[in-house]
Scaffold this active site. Structure first.
Site, PDB file in Angstrom:
ATOM      1  N   ASP A   1       1.215  -1.286  -0.247  1.00 51.54           N
ATOM      2  CA  ASP A   1       0.262   0.058   0.431  1.00 51.54           C
ATOM      3  C   ASP A   1       0.762   0.907  -0.272  1.00 51.54           C
ATOM      4  O   ASP A   1       2.157   1.748   0.287  1.00 51.54           O
ATOM      5  CB  ASP A   1      -0.800  -0.053   1.469  1.00 51.54           C
ATOM      6  CG  ASP A   1      -2.266  -0.914   0.893  1.00 51.54           C
ATOM      7  OD1 ASP A   1      -2.011  -1.488   0.073  1.00 51.54           O
ATOM      8  OD2 ASP A   1      -2.640  -0.642   1.937  1.00 51.54           O
TER       9      ASP A   1
ATOM     10  N   TYR B   1      -8.151   3.934  -3.168  1.00 50.39           N
ATOM     11  CA  TYR B   1      -7.784   3.955  -1.990  1.00 50.39           C
ATOM     12  C   TYR B   1      -8.537   4.134  -0.564  1.00 50.39           C
ATOM     13  O   TYR B   1      -8.963   4.989  -0.911  1.00 50.39           O
ATOM     14  CB  TYR B   1      -6.282   4.067  -1.972  1.00 50.39           C
ATOM     15  CG  TYR B   1      -5.882   3.699  -0.947  1.00 50.39           C
ATOM     16  CD1 TYR B   1      -4.768   2.198  -0.996  1.00 50.39           C
ATOM     17  CD2 TYR B   1      -5.446   4.600   0.449  1.00 50.39           C
ATOM     18  CE1 TYR B   1      -4.557   1.641   1.064  1.00 50.39           C
ATOM     19  CE2 TYR B   1      -4.025   4.010   1.362  1.00 50.39           C
ATOM     20  CZ  TYR B   1      -3.934   2.264   1.584  1.00 50.39           C
ATOM     21  OH  TYR B   1      -3.439   2.411   2.578  1.00 50.39           O
TER      22      TYR B   1
END
Length: 803
Positions: free
Chosen positions: A103, A307
């Protein structure tokens, strides 16, 4: 040789492989193509080692062994995922370079850094930095891979955050736990959040409700009818209110003042994670964790949103084109009608309500991707709907209103009327009927001026509001409405998230306030875990949507503050840390210097706790424990239901923002031993008076909240009032205190708010009672000054005479 791509989770790895190696061979734990081998972590594969890794003596919690400050932090593989770590190590031997595809954020950077450290990976590293998992974004990200060295400072900040949380969590938790012989979990984020809840509950308990009166009038001018509220100092006398109502009823008045102006209501900000969690909690009752899990599934599995773990409500200029494409995509979905009515020209780089690059850090606001949604569960559909409606609203014009303010004067008495006349719904046409009703209710009144006085705004949506100020008006009707001031509301998960997000805004130190402006307590990714942790360690409980603090939670806050380390329970420390970590991530500050200061603070905590007197066991007993004769949560031979310092709950290791990877079973057993040793100290104190229903019982109970309602009013007692089956009694009954307030009196049930008012003020607010002839009267229930708990009625007339 090939390039190894390490994603953070399996779904992400497979999404990436589908773009860069569509013909890759699936080997279950990795995918291999001609150029790339794609594998993944499963969250944290590696974490900070437990204290016993440095010395076996730390297996047992002993205050004299504190502080625990490693010269160099050790890391260990997570035993549950060690096989996947081994897979990564074997694959790395076959590759000449590595792509960090975890991430794009501080935590993702840290996950990769620990894997790299544990496996001693020496290959050159590139960084994939993308905000959604659509094929377009992945392809673009790989075409624009960045050098891993660019993110070295971010890695240092992430490592410093984790190691500092370990130092505070491990040392403070062990210090308070061993000093007070019960599990007390302490952490940089969780403790200030607990303090927020504690302080709110204390405000509610200390609140003194006051009765007051509003005078309402209905006015008519030709065909127009409108309501107004009397203006003046708060009316606490019903006689005075009745006098005003009678004075104006049926009389002719005039419009003393009339103002009208057009107003606009623009769409609400795009969602960041916290705002999405707050909305989902308010609309659907979802916990913060549940909303995060659903959003994560929409991102990873369905790939229909960007996201989600973002703290930004804005986008960058390069996102504008993608927003227009997403709008076009929605025209071929069930959102077709709404998408076709949208105006693409409203979303552009100069629209600062949408595009504000200075307010975007790692990730932009949550947006729909170009992928059409397939089959979503009901819960996924609800969250996706929220995101789509919020997204589309920015392609619509603002809602338009006329705001009318009328001051009507009758017999020298003034009444105020606020009218909100709808001109155009604008973006609000997107709101569902139920959602629209909620918005209407929300805008019905806004609190201004005196606390608890409502300045009502009446919706006027079906016709124009036309008044002629020069013509007289007739007061057709007037009435008096009795009201009571209301205490602050208990936190829900939604309102607590808002408080966590805005924590620190009241700080006097401007630099610290700015440091927390974008972060608050915790991060969007960890706030849900913090709330869940407070539940698991027994500090808070849920009563419907309301969050209440348990007796154990209350005692934890009080002990921390009384130890002289109140900084642990204040957002200020998080503000200091976030400011410094942000500087470290930019290369503007030293991680070593930061850690040196954390070590000094750790030593200070140990020193101050060492001077505390051990708390009495009764400070931690829940009501059920006390009523059923059980001394401590956990008990002798019982299983520890929560741990201190890190994130192990019932043997299961979890990650939180406050600590390392979790404590192993040895420490869980140690905590059970500590609780067991306290069992003998408190067992005898759990017997209660039969009359109040607080009798002993042998059946074991799980940790629960025992609420105390105030200090015993009997002079010199010092005990706490707790609830039994038939009454409220004193914890010092064994020392001879016979104070008890029975739950029924004069036909009224003594509620918890009434009890607290009796204990703190000696009386309740005005209540309605029935006489034998059926007539009603107002009176207060008052507590006798004799110290035995006897109650009496004090009629309203006596109250007035006493003023």
């Amino acid at each position: 040789m090939k390039t190894l791509v390490i994603a953070e989770k399996p779904d992400m790895g497979r999404n990436i492989a589908a773009v860069i190696e569509p013909r890759a061979k699936n080997n279950r734990t990795y995918l291999e193509g001609e150029q790339y081998i794609i594998t993944w972590a499963i969250g944290h594969l590696v974490g900070l080692a437990e204290p016993e890794a440095y010395d076996s003596k730390y297996k047992r919690w002993n205050f004299n062994d504190l502080p625990i400050i490693p010269e160099r932090f050790k890391i260990v593989p997570n035993p549950k995922t060690k096989d996947q770590l081994k897979v990564i190590g074997e694959l790395a031997k076959r590759c000449s370079s590595i792509v960090n595809a975890c991430d794009a954020g501080r935590e993702g950077q840290y996950i990769f850094a620990l894997i790299q450290q544990q496996l001693k990976l020496s290959q050159p590293v590139k960084r994939l930095w993308i905000s959604d998992l659509t094929a377009e974004s992945i392809a673009k990200g790989f075409a624009e891979l960045r050098d891993g060295a660019e993110f070295e400072y971010l890695t240092q900040a992430a490592r410093a955050r984790s190691e500092a949380d370990w130092l505070i969590g491990m040392n403070a938790s062990r210090a308070f736990t061993t000093k007070h012989h019960t599990l007390l979990s302490v952490g940089r984020v969780q403790t200030p959040v607990l303090a927020l809840i504690y302080d709110r509950e204390k405000e509610i308990e200390a609140f003194e409700s006051q009765t007051f009166y509003d005078v309402k009038a209905l006015f008519q001018q030709d065909e127009l009818e409108y309501a107004g509220t009397w203006q003046g100092e708060r009316l606490t006398s019903k006689e005075k209110a009745d006098e005003i109502a009678g004075k104006v009823k049926g009389k002719t008045g005039r419009v003393a003042k009339y103002e009208v102006k057009e107003t606009k209501e623009y769409p609400f900000k795009l969602y960041d994670l916290t705002l999405l969690q707050r909305e989902a909690n308010a609309k659907f009752g979802y916990s913060a964790k549940k909303t995060l899990d659903i959003a994560q599934a929409l991102y990873e599995r369905h790939k229909v949103i960007s996201y989600p773990r973002t703290n930004s409500n804005y986008v960058n200029e390069q996102n504008i084109d993608g927003m227009h494409k997403a709008l076009h995509m929605l025209k071929s979905t069930p959102y077709k009608e709404m998408a076709e009515a949208a105006d693409p020209g409203r979303v552009h780089k100069n629209n600062r309500a949408v595009c504000n690059p200075q307010r975007v850090e790692d990730h932009h606001a949550i947006l729909p991707t170009l992928k059409r949604p397939g089959t979503l569960s009901k819960e996924e559909q609800q969250i996706y709907d929220l995101i789509i409606i919020r997204f589309l609203s920015h392609f619509y014009p603002p809602a338009m209103y006329k705001q009318h303010t009328v001051m009507t004067e009758v017999e020298e008495e003034t009444f105020k009327t606020n009218i909100k006349e709808l001109l155009s719904l604008g973006w609000k046409v997107l709101l569902e009927k139920e959602q629209g009703e909620k918005e209407k209710k929300r805008s019905k009144s806004s609190k201004k001026g005196k606390e608890d006085e409502e300045e009502e705004t009446l919706e006027w949506n079906d016709r124009p509001f036309v008044i002629q100020p020069e013509l007289p008006v007739q007061c057709k009707r007037s009435e008096v409405k009795e009201k009571a001031t209301q205490p602050p509301k208990s936190y829900t998960e939604g309102t607590l998230l808002k408080a966590m997000e805005s924590a620190g805004k009241s700080m006097e130190n401007e630099e610290l306030r700015d440091a927390m402006k974008e972060s608050g307590l915790g991060t969007p990714a960890t706030r849900a875990a913090t709330i869940e942790r407070l539940k698991k360690v027994g500090y808070i409980t849920m009563q419907g949507k309301r969050i209440t603090v348990t007796q154990k939670g209350r005692s934890a806050v009080e002990l921390i503050r009384h130890a002289g380390v109140e900084l642990l329970a204040s957002p200020e420390m998080t503000g200091q840390w976030e400011r410094r970590l942000n500087q470290i991530s930019k290369g503007e500050a030293s991680a070593e210097h930061f850690m040196h200061n954390v070590q000094k603070f750790t030593l200070s905590i140990i020193s101050k706790v060492s001077t505390q007197r051990p708390a009495p066991p009764s400070m931690f007993e829940s009501e059920k424990d006390r009523a059923k004769g059980k001394g401590r949560a956990g008990g002798r031979g019982g299983k520890a239901a929560s741990t201190a310092g890190s994130g192990t709950v019932k043997g299961r290791t979890t990650r939180t923002n406050d600590a390392g990877p979790g404590q192993e079973s040895g420490q869980v057993r140690e905590q059970a031993r500590i609780q067991g040793s306290a069992q003998g100290q408190s067992r005898g104190q759990a017997e209660r008076m039969q009359d109040t229903g607080l009798s002993a019982a042998s059946k074991p109970v799980t940790p629960a909240a025992r609420e105390t309602f105030g200090i015993c009013p009997k002079q010199g007692c010092g005990g706490q009032i707790i609830e039994g089956r038939k009454g409220y009694g004193c914890t010092h009954f064994k020392q001879g205190c016979g104070f008890v307030i029975w739950k029924e009196f004069a036909g009224k049930k003594i509620s918890h708010p009434m009890l607290k008012s009796l204990l703190s003020q000696g009386k309740t607010q005005l209540l309605s009672f029935k006489r034998e002839d059926g007539s009603s009267y107002k009176a207060r229930i008052v507590l006798s000054a004799t110290g035995d708990g006897k109650l009496a009625l004090q009629p309203e007339a006596a109250n007035e005479a006493a003023r």
